[in-house]
Design an enzyme around this catalytic site. Sequence first.
Site, PDB file in Angstrom:
ATOM      1  N   ASN A  88       0.817  -1.210   0.000  1.00 45.50           N
ATOM      2  CA  ASN A  88       0.000   0.000   0.000  1.00 45.50           C
ATOM      3  C   ASN A  88       0.853   1.264   0.000  1.00 45.50           C
ATOM      4  O   ASN A  88       0.454   2.294  -0.552  1.00 45.50           O
ATOM      5  CB  ASN A  88      -0.925  -0.004   1.220  1.00 45.50           C
ATOM      6  CG  ASN A  88      -1.954  -1.120   1.170  1.00 45.50           C
ATOM      7  OD1 ASN A  88      -2.125  -1.792   0.156  1.00 45.50           O
ATOM      8  ND2 ASN A  88      -2.646  -1.329   2.277  1.00 45.50           N
ATOM      9  N   ASN A 101      -0.065  -1.640  -7.055  1.00 45.23           N
ATOM     10  CA  ASN A 101      -0.351  -2.583  -5.971  1.00 45.23           C
ATOM     11  C   ASN A 101      -1.829  -2.530  -5.598  1.00 45.23           C
ATOM     12  O   ASN A 101      -2.368  -1.454  -5.341  1.00 45.23           O
ATOM     13  CB  ASN A 101       0.476  -2.233  -4.725  1.00 45.23           C
ATOM     14  CG  ASN A 101       0.098  -3.089  -3.528  1.00 45.23           C
ATOM     15  OD1 ASN A 101       0.472  -4.250  -3.445  1.00 45.23           O
ATOM     16  ND2 ASN A 101      -0.675  -2.525  -2.602  1.00 45.23           N
ATOM     17  N   GLU A 102      -2.481  -3.694  -5.613  1.00 43.61           N
ATOM     18  CA  GLU A 102      -3.858  -3.844  -5.112  1.00 43.61           C
ATOM     19  C   GLU A 102      -4.769  -2.701  -5.546  1.00 43.61           C
ATOM     20  O   GLU A 102      -5.523  -2.151  -4.731  1.00 43.61           O
ATOM     21  CB  GLU A 102      -3.841  -3.994  -3.586  1.00 43.61           C
ATOM     22  CG  GLU A 102      -3.192  -5.278  -3.127  1.00 43.61           C
ATOM     23  CD  GLU A 102      -3.302  -5.523  -1.633  1.00 43.61           C
ATOM     24  OE1 GLU A 102      -3.819  -4.646  -0.906  1.00 43.61           O
ATOM     25  OE2 GLU A 102      -2.859  -6.597  -1.170  1.00 43.61           O
ATOM     26  N   GLU A 143       2.102 -11.596  -2.525  1.00 40.65           N
ATOM     27  CA  GLU A 143       1.797 -11.356  -1.107  1.00 40.65           C
ATOM     28  C   GLU A 143       1.011 -12.549  -0.599  1.00 40.65           C
ATOM     29  O   GLU A 143      -0.070 -12.846  -1.107  1.00 40.65           O
ATOM     30  CB  GLU A 143       0.971 -10.077  -0.880  1.00 40.65           C
ATOM     31  CG  GLU A 143       1.749  -8.788  -0.944  1.00 40.65           C
ATOM     32  CD  GLU A 143       0.934  -7.601  -0.445  1.00 40.65           C
ATOM     33  OE1 GLU A 143       0.206  -7.752   0.557  1.00 40.65           O
ATOM     34  OE2 GLU A 143       1.033  -6.533  -1.064  1.00 40.65           O
TER      35      GLU A 143
END
Length: 507
Positions: free
Chosen positions: A72, A172-173, A292
């Site tokens: 994050n 990311n995400e 992850e």
Amino acid sequence: MRNAHLTLDPAFTVGPVPHRLFGSFVEHMGRCVYTGIYEPGHAAADDRGFRTDVLQMVRELGPTVVRYPGGNFVSGFDWEDSVGPRAERPRRIDRAWRSVETNQFGLAEFDEWAREVGTETMMAVNLGTRGLQDACNLLEYTNHAGGTKYSDLRIAHGTKDPLDIKLWCLGNEMDGPWQVGHKTAHEYARLAAETGRAMRLIDPDIELVACGSSSRAMPTFGSWESTVLEECYDVVDYVSCHAYYEESEGDVGSFLASAVDMDAFIEEVVATADAVRARGKHRKRINISFDEWNVWYISRPHHDPSAKPWDVAPRVIEDEYSVTDAVVVGTLLNSLLRHGDRVTIGCQAQLVNVIGLLRSEPDGPAWKQTIAHPFEQVRHLAKGEILQVQASGDRYESAKYGDAEIVDAAATHDPETGTVTLFLANRDLEQPARVEVGLRGFGAERVVSATTLHAGEDQDRHTTNNQANPTAVQPRPLADVELTGGTATVVLPPLSWSVVQFAGAPA
């Protein structure tokens, strides 16, 4: 006693063991970097501020790739803040974890640390608050030889040779509403495709990872991967998967069956990617970067109650791992191995302190958590080819993930040495498990080694490694192994993770 039978044959393989499957993750989050891998002034710190006690343990674990700098964190990160003279680097607000980033450890320091460890860097670019041009500037800084603005800036900062980073995450995400700069699948897909194409113009040899779903439970799971890959298929090499597991109160059976969920997650993403391949008549196959994964007790408080917003390196999700957690991590490693033909990158998150394989204390010691032991064993002992394992035996029904085998297994065979390695977990809390393994096709001659991790005397399944007793839980010799006439019999203790190696005939 529980029972299982495993059938193996050297002719039936999944594929070679992927070198990058045994990676880890360093994020500027909590104490992973500061007082984790970097602590100037510590008694064990070298002249660069690297904690040599942690460095040595990382070398022992042997991660083959380390993802950096997030997570994050990366979705609000200005990479320029982390390079150049430390005295000139700004302190910045980190919106992801509501802390302050000092930038005293940055890109150059991480590159030097990674080279010291002997690992490959997997670099993530910010597609949250930034985008195409900034990603290209960063790539020019790291990989271009010289004679341009950003490559000359790197040289001016004291690094003459390119860092030559070849593995890059496109954000990311980005499917997560918690992400700074969260986007819809269509928004992200266009940005990722445009950014990836532009980056390849600078360095055609890089490999690119597109963001997949942050978990199998996301409401957009499946449709996200399909939309992203429809746009990015020819640009990227991998799509990411992320998964974390924890024990819910009163349901240890489902926790121990977590690998059943990981198996399904991987197989569904592979199916989605292959469907896009078929529709688009693409030739290459997209593989999975499971960059992850770990046990993470999300339901527990994430922060030290004494920490305040905008602290530097606060204590964040410093889970202390038990025997049970180590067994589950072993099964998750087995899941990745079983799918090693398509999962060719894996990063256990994170390396130090933050849901870490290792723990360290400021001005204090460092030690390996229970979950570090399965990682270290699989990393160093899984060699050659991944074997298909046909398993039969006792099973149980888990509340969350359905049917699960009592004995979870993966196996590898090194044709050069003839060594066969079994990775075995007994999920039964109370009963041992007797495992029969047919090894005639390998010319198995003797047992090379056999270890098991389980609760010892005066311990239970909740026993952890901690500062007071850093080696309470670790692999011990496993005596109950026999090899007769090409058939091995292994008796696994209740709730255990075991590794058994046999010497066979080289190819």
